[in-house]
Motif scaffolding. Structure first.
Motif, mmCIF file in Angstrom:
data_model
loop_
_atom_site.group_PDB
_atom_site.id
_atom_site.type_symbol
_atom_site.label_atom_id
_atom_site.label_comp_id
_atom_site.label_asym_id
_atom_site.label_seq_id
_atom_site.Cartn_x
_atom_site.Cartn_y
_atom_site.Cartn_z
ATOM 1 N N ARG A 11 -8.899 5.815 -2.613
ATOM 2 C CA ARG A 11 -9.810 4.741 -3.002
ATOM 3 C C ARG A 11 -9.042 3.470 -3.342
ATOM 4 O O ARG A 11 -9.429 2.365 -2.950
ATOM 5 N N MET A 12 -7.958 3.640 -4.111
ATOM 6 C CA MET A 12 -7.204 2.447 -4.509
ATOM 7 C C MET A 12 -6.570 1.769 -3.301
ATOM 8 O O MET A 12 -6.588 0.532 -3.187
ATOM 9 N N LEU A 52 -5.987 7.885 -5.073
ATOM 10 C CA LEU A 52 -5.065 7.087 -4.260
ATOM 11 C C LEU A 52 -5.761 6.531 -3.025
ATOM 12 O O LEU A 52 -5.548 5.359 -2.667
ATOM 13 N N ARG A 63 -7.574 1.893 -0.198
ATOM 14 C CA ARG A 63 -8.657 1.290 0.572
ATOM 15 C C ARG A 63 -9.066 -0.046 -0.040
ATOM 16 O O ARG A 63 -9.207 -1.059 0.656
ATOM 17 N N ALA A 64 -9.249 -0.041 -1.349
ATOM 18 C CA ALA A 64 -9.661 -1.277 -2.013
ATOM 19 C C ALA A 64 -8.575 -2.341 -1.893
ATOM 20 O O ALA A 64 -8.860 -3.511 -1.594
ATOM 21 N N ALA A 65 -7.327 -1.940 -2.125
ATOM 22 C CA ALA A 65 -6.238 -2.914 -2.089
ATOM 23 C C ALA A 65 -6.118 -3.551 -0.709
ATOM 24 O O ALA A 65 -5.861 -4.750 -0.590
ATOM 25 N N LEU A 66 -6.292 -2.747 0.328
ATOM 26 C CA LEU A 66 -6.081 -3.257 1.675
ATOM 27 C C LEU A 66 -7.282 -4.024 2.212
ATOM 28 O O LEU A 66 -7.110 -5.018 2.919
ATOM 29 N N THR A 67 -8.474 -3.595 1.891
ATOM 30 C CA THR A 67 -9.642 -4.187 2.552
ATOM 31 C C THR A 67 -10.468 -5.090 1.647
ATOM 32 O O THR A 67 -11.196 -5.937 2.150
ATOM 33 N N LEU A 68 -10.367 -4.909 0.331
ATOM 34 C CA LEU A 68 -11.224 -5.684 -0.566
ATOM 35 C C LEU A 68 -10.453 -6.728 -1.353
ATOM 36 O O LEU A 68 -11.027 -7.373 -2.225
ATOM 37 N N SER A 69 -9.176 -6.898 -1.079
ATOM 38 C CA SER A 69 -8.376 -7.741 -1.962
ATOM 39 C C SER A 69 -8.621 -9.225 -1.717
ATOM 40 O O SER A 69 -8.004 -10.063 -2.355
ATOM 41 N N ALA A 79 0.837 -1.207 0.000
ATOM 42 C CA ALA A 79 0.000 0.000 0.000
ATOM 43 C C ALA A 79 0.868 1.251 0.000
ATOM 44 O O ALA A 79 0.541 2.249 -0.664
ATOM 45 N N ILE A 116 -11.551 -10.424 -2.288
ATOM 46 C CA ILE A 116 -12.614 -10.746 -3.233
ATOM 47 C C ILE A 116 -12.007 -11.223 -4.541
ATOM 48 O O ILE A 116 -11.111 -10.586 -5.083
#
Lengths: 218, 218
Positions: free
Chosen positions: A205-206, A203, A208-214, A181, A216
């Motif tokens: 958003r990306m 940045l 956040r997605a990388a850390l919490t949604l990865s 991250a 999926i």
DNA sequence: CCTCGCGGTTAATACTCTTTAACCATGCGG
DNA sequence: CCGCATGGTTAAAGAGTATTAACCGCGAGG
């Protein structure tokens, strides 16, 4: 040789820019002096040497990052569980576009605040970000360990903040995710073709997605 | 001075490692020579100079990245729409853990292949990744523009592959997102505390989430 | 045999760099 | 007015650098 006069601050700032642009060994003391309007050896009236200049830059940067991060976690608790109280936005200006949460997940935990804080820092101090991640090896023994201590502590704050979101990750995996991250957020010096606000939004958003949604699968 | 003998290849590899570790200006030709068992000026029997060595490293790296990426997009189409046919895995070994798609989104488009390709490259050639992103400014005019051309073309391949996933992004925003993803994937030299397979899995998931899921608000 | 190119050696050249030395202007407390 | 710390100057020292020069062993083709 101790206090921080405006001249010293000016030297540190321009030296950080030069080090970020051409690397520590690619910049001479003459270059630094010329960039602030004095010439060469005059720098030795303010610093012990070239390496000392880099050291002060890195000490300052790592200290600001660590203290900023700790200020976000210390609301009285130890920060090991997700907190729902408001996390202060860290005095770095800007940033009125708070994320509009809508899912069940907590929208204002420590991790979210850390992402915003680090993004602001990277956008406002790109040179410090750059030299912090690539020039700490050019330091002498004593300065290097002090900088490294702060950097590791900073990573640790992040890793603890990530844990409640990703309990399935081992500590080592969480550390690697945090450093990935950082790589994402620290990419801002390499791009900078869109507005600062847009970059900040992208940045955060990306990250956040990388850390919490990865977890999926697509 | 033209063909690529094994000695030349050895010199380029060890020089890349040294440049990645200490920076172009932090490495002397004596260091490079000593690292391959010969001493100093013997390098001039193989290369025109120190800068030429860096240039060949960067030319080689940027060419491999660009050609690998282009090979993934050229299945006969122009790659501007999401493709559902099988994308070749790029000959970099490893990688049996293909993502198990389950949502409605296409699971094997060009972007997915690019993520896998770049991750493999970054994990297998960390030194090339490092110098490619931080030492291209130390090149002379002519070599720098050639390397930069390839790098920009590589970014362009990625940006085109991202477009169908994120049609709401402007071209500049898409470019910034791609470079942020590079920052994430290129973070591997800074961590490396978990196994290669675990790192590969983590990075691909994080990049996938950052690029395709970052419009979701938490 | 012998030449000749290849890949190596050490010595030397011509920088550039950091750091120190010696010196000087200026403003300020007593 | 004096003394002196501050922050600057140029000159010089000393180490380190890339690069070139001069030289050499050796394996292969004629």
């Amino acid at each position: 040789m101790r206090r921080v006069t405006p001249r010293r601050r000016q030297i540190l700032d321009t030296a950080a820019d030069l080090f970020a642009a051409r690397g520590f060994h690619g910049v001479s003391v003459g270059d630094i002096g010329a960039a602030v309007g004095i010439s060469g050896p005059a720098l030795y009236k303010h610093f012990a040497g070239k390496e000392d200049i880099l050291g002060q830059c890195l000490l300052h940067a790592s200290e600001r990052l660590l203290e900023g991060a700790r200020a976000l976690t210390e609301h009285g608790g130890d920060g090991d569980e997700v907190r729902h109280d408001r996390a202060g936005r860290a005095g770095h200006g800007g940033g009125t576009d708070a994320p509009a949460g809508h899912a069940g997940a907590p929208e204002d935990d420590v991790l979210e605040a850390l992402i915003a804080f680090h993004t602001d820092f990277a956008l406002s101090q790109p040179s410090l970000i750059v030299i912090q991640e690539r020039e700490w090896g050019s330091l002498g023994e004593q300065a290097r360990v002090r900088v490294r201590e702060r950097q590791l502590a900073y990573i640790d704050v992040w890793t603890r903040a990530l844990r409640p979101h990703r309990p399935e990750l081992s500590p080592a995996q969480a550390r690697a995710a945090v450093q990935a991250a950082f790589g994402l957020l620290n990419s801002t010096p390499h791009s900078a073709r869109i507005s600062r606000a847009a970059m900040r939004d992208l940045l955060t958003r990306m990250a956040r997605a990388a850390l919490t949604l990865s977890l999926i699968h697509i």
